[in-house]
Design a protein around this motif. Structure first.
Motif, short mmCIF file in Angstrom:
data_model
loop_
_atom_site.label_atom_id
_atom_site.label_comp_id
_atom_site.label_asym_id
_atom_site.label_seq_id
_atom_site.Cartn_x
_atom_site.Cartn_y
_atom_site.Cartn_z
N TRP A 1 34.20 38.73 32.97
CA TRP A 1 35.41 36.96 33.20
C TRP A 1 35.09 35.53 32.72
O TRP A 1 34.04 35.48 33.62
CB TRP A 1 36.20 37.58 34.39
N PRO A 2 35.84 35.06 32.58
CA PRO A 2 35.84 33.97 32.43
C PRO A 2 36.11 33.26 33.66
O PRO A 2 36.78 33.68 34.97
CB PRO A 2 36.58 33.03 32.32
N TYR A 3 35.39 31.92 34.60
CA TYR A 3 35.50 32.42 35.86
C TYR A 3 37.12 31.58 36.42
O TYR A 3 37.01 31.95 37.38
CB TYR A 3 34.18 30.34 36.30
N ASN A 4 38.16 30.77 35.69
CA ASN A 4 39.40 30.55 36.41
C ASN A 4 40.37 31.04 34.44
O ASN A 4 40.17 30.48 34.09
CB ASN A 4 39.20 28.65 35.85
N ILE A 5 40.37 31.80 35.45
CA ILE A 5 41.93 32.78 35.06
C ILE A 5 43.09 33.34 35.69
O ILE A 5 43.11 33.55 36.93
CB ILE A 5 41.24 34.07 35.25
N SER A 6 44.09 33.37 35.00
CA SER A 6 46.00 33.91 35.76
C SER A 6 46.59 34.50 34.86
O SER A 6 45.95 35.03 33.89
CB SER A 6 46.11 32.52 35.18
N TRP A 7 46.72 35.87 35.54
CA TRP A 7 47.24 36.69 35.27
C TRP A 7 48.85 37.11 35.48
O TRP A 7 49.23 36.96 36.78
CB TRP A 7 46.42 37.96 34.56
N ASN A 8 49.94 38.42 34.74
CA ASN A 8 50.99 38.81 35.18
C ASN A 8 50.54 40.29 35.61
O ASN A 8 49.87 40.21 34.22
CB ASN A 8 51.63 38.33 34.90
N TRP A 9 51.15 41.01 36.25
CA TRP A 9 50.97 42.47 36.03
C TRP A 9 52.60 42.86 36.42
O TRP A 9 52.43 42.33 37.81
CB TRP A 9 49.71 42.99 36.44
N GLY A 10 52.65 44.08 35.87
CA GLY A 10 53.95 44.83 36.60
C GLY A 10 53.66 46.62 36.00
O GLY A 10 53.37 46.92 35.08
N ALA A 11 54.10 47.29 37.11
CA ALA A 11 53.86 48.18 37.22
C ALA A 11 55.15 49.24 37.69
O ALA A 11 55.88 48.76 38.49
CB ALA A 11 52.71 48.78 37.44
N ASN B 1 40.29 31.31 50.04
CA ASN B 1 39.67 30.16 49.65
C ASN B 1 38.02 30.31 50.32
O ASN B 1 37.84 29.34 51.45
CB ASN B 1 40.42 29.43 49.73
N LEU B 2 37.14 30.63 49.30
CA LEU B 2 35.85 30.75 49.44
C LEU B 2 35.04 29.73 48.74
O LEU B 2 33.99 29.84 48.58
CB LEU B 2 35.26 31.16 49.82
N LEU B 3 35.65 28.25 48.56
CA LEU B 3 34.72 27.40 47.77
C LEU B 3 34.48 27.60 46.48
O LEU B 3 36.35 27.85 45.91
CB LEU B 3 33.28 26.83 48.34
N VAL B 4 33.91 28.69 46.47
CA VAL B 4 33.61 28.69 44.42
C VAL B 4 33.92 30.09 44.59
O VAL B 4 34.71 30.36 43.35
CB VAL B 4 32.18 28.44 44.24
N LEU B 5 34.89 30.64 45.64
CA LEU B 5 35.20 31.81 44.80
C LEU B 5 36.93 31.41 45.76
O LEU B 5 36.74 31.46 46.82
CB LEU B 5 35.15 32.52 46.03
N SER B 6 37.76 30.85 44.92
CA SER B 6 39.25 31.86 45.64
C SER B 6 40.22 32.77 44.78
O SER B 6 40.15 32.59 43.86
CB SER B 6 39.84 30.33 45.47
N GLY B 7 40.85 32.76 45.59
CA GLY B 7 42.71 33.55 44.75
C GLY B 7 43.85 32.50 45.18
O GLY B 7 43.99 33.37 46.32
N ALA C 1 55.29 43.27 40.06
CA ALA C 1 55.18 42.79 39.58
C ALA C 1 54.72 41.55 40.28
O ALA C 1 54.95 40.83 41.49
CB ALA C 1 56.51 41.75 39.00
N GLU C 2 54.00 40.66 39.12
CA GLU C 2 52.74 40.09 40.22
C GLU C 2 52.26 39.21 39.75
O GLU C 2 52.30 38.74 38.45
CB GLU C 2 52.41 40.90 40.56
N ALA C 3 52.02 37.64 40.37
CA ALA C 3 51.39 36.77 39.56
C ALA C 3 50.40 36.59 40.34
O ALA C 3 50.13 36.21 41.97
CB ALA C 3 51.95 35.43 39.85
N VAL C 4 48.70 36.12 39.68
CA VAL C 4 47.25 36.33 40.03
C VAL C 4 46.73 34.93 39.37
O VAL C 4 47.21 34.70 37.91
CB VAL C 4 46.55 37.32 39.78
N HIS C 5 46.19 34.16 40.23
CA HIS C 5 45.49 32.94 39.60
C HIS C 5 43.74 33.26 40.28
O HIS C 5 44.52 33.22 41.86
CB HIS C 5 46.02 31.84 39.89
N ASN C 6 43.33 33.01 39.74
CA ASN C 6 41.52 33.63 40.24
C ASN C 6 40.40 32.38 40.28
O ASN C 6 40.48 32.04 38.36
CB ASN C 6 41.08 35.02 40.20
N ARG C 7 39.30 32.12 41.32
CA ARG C 7 38.62 31.05 40.57
C ARG C 7 37.16 32.51 41.17
O ARG C 7 37.16 32.27 42.13
CB ARG C 7 38.89 29.68 40.41
N TRP C 8 36.26 32.83 40.69
CA TRP C 8 35.51 34.01 40.58
C TRP C 8 34.09 34.02 39.81
O TRP C 8 34.27 35.35 39.56
CB TRP C 8 37.07 35.53 40.97
#
Length: 332
Positions: free
Chosen positions: A202-212, A289-295, A325-332
């Motif tokens: 994965w890229p480091y910085n990513i956002s997504w929506n998911w619905g099920a 929020n663990l500095l380089v790792l956040s979500g 339905a969800e909204a997610v933003h990760n830096r991982w």
């Protein structure tokens, strides 16, 4: 209309030097991609099994995951009538005590952490999901009916950044849940399991929506699978609708309308013949929020209602389909 490529035959996700095998890009109605050669990715490889089970009275979830430099297992239960939640999440650095099958349904996946255990195993006719945290234990069997289809999808950001996912909705679930020493049996015919299987880089910085969503409406077993943001511009999408276990691919992106500041407000999703609204009854919010790792995750549970028009022009109306339905933003 955009026509997303179908995966023509079983193949491998990665080729020489661990780069994306372009023959794997596209979608299929069964998990035919071999991910066993994926290996590590210097912090970029992400692997997980997320199972969610919705019953008329409870919602259960278990996650086994590895993001190369950490393992992030989680067990969570909601009592729908009261809104009471039980949950435990671990951040295990360096990664240990976690095993993820090299490819879907080719071995067990499990995680161990302090006061947390998850085990996912394949059995004849389906998958068993077992989890335990303080005051909570569940043992669920997610049946795989004959002919049941799943959305398997390989998404290319580049030759070195890509994701293979299997979204499997409307799996009939049976089993038991124990809360504070009291046992609850999952109502047969009214309980549904959903799988999100992920293997990729994965890229480091990513956002997504998911619905099920999963359930019965107007005499049919209905499965909802929609997503947005993370697949934009890749030529494939994770949108599909399921009628009695048969996959109907929604080609192209879906449009989403929602307001995270007003979580009880409806989520609206449309595109490719799909027009639906999720009306939430509960929100699960997670922050890391663990500095380089956040979500940041906002996951709203509720009921789907709407219509889907098949490629042949048949209109299917549905209501009361439990899901999220969800909204997610990760830096991982």
């Amino acid at each position: 209309m955009i026509r997303e490529p179908g995966i023509a035959a079983p193949t491998t996700l990665v080729g020489a030097h661990g780069r994306l095998n372009r023959a794997a890009v596209g979608w299929a109605p069964q998990p035919i991609i071999d991910t066993s050669a994926l290996g590590a990715g210097r912090g970029r490889t992400k692997r997980w099994e997320y199972w969610n089970v919705i019953t008329p009275t409870h919602i259960l979830a278990a996650t086994v995951s590895s993001i190369d430099y950490a393992c992030l297992p989680e067990v969570w239960v909601l009592e729908r009538a009261t809104g009471r939640e039980w949950g435990r999440t671990a951040t295990v650095i360096p990664p240990r005590d976690t095993v993820l099958a090299a490819r879907l349904e080719y071995g067990p996946s499990w995680a161990r952490a302090k006061e947390l255990e998850i085990e996912i195993t394949e059995e004849a006719g389906g998958t068993r999901i077992q989890a335990e945290i303080p005051d909570v234990e569940f043992n669920v069997f997610a049946a795989l009916p004959p002919g049941h289809e799943r959305l398997a999808l390989a998404v290319p950001w580049s030759d070195t950044r890509f994701q293979y996912t299997v979204k499997d909705v409307a799996r009939p679930a049976t089993g038991t849940l124990r809360l504070d020493g009291a046992e609850v049996r999952l109502p047969e015919g009214e309980s549904w399991a959903v799988l999100d299987h992920g293997r990729g880089r994965w890229p480091y910085n990513i956002s997504w929506n998911w619905g099920a969503g999963s359930g019965r409406s107007d005499g049919h077993v209905i499965g909802v699978q929609v997503g947005a943001q993370w697949t934009a511009g890749t030529g494939v999408s994770e949108n599909a609708f399921f009628i009695d276990g048969q996959l109907h691919k929604i080609h192209g992106e879906t449009e989403w309308e929602y307001d995270l500041a007003q979580w009880r407000a409806p989520w609206r999703v449309s595109g490719g013949g799909f027009e639906a609204v999720l009306t939430p009854f509960h929100v699960k919010r997670s922050r890391t929020n663990l500095l380089v790792l956040s979500g940041r995750t906002d996951q709203c549970f509720g009921e789907w209602a709407g219509t889907f028009t098949t490629a042949a022009g048949s209109a299917i109306s549905f209501a009361g389909i439990a899901g999220w339905a969800e909204a997610v933003h990760n830096r991982w």
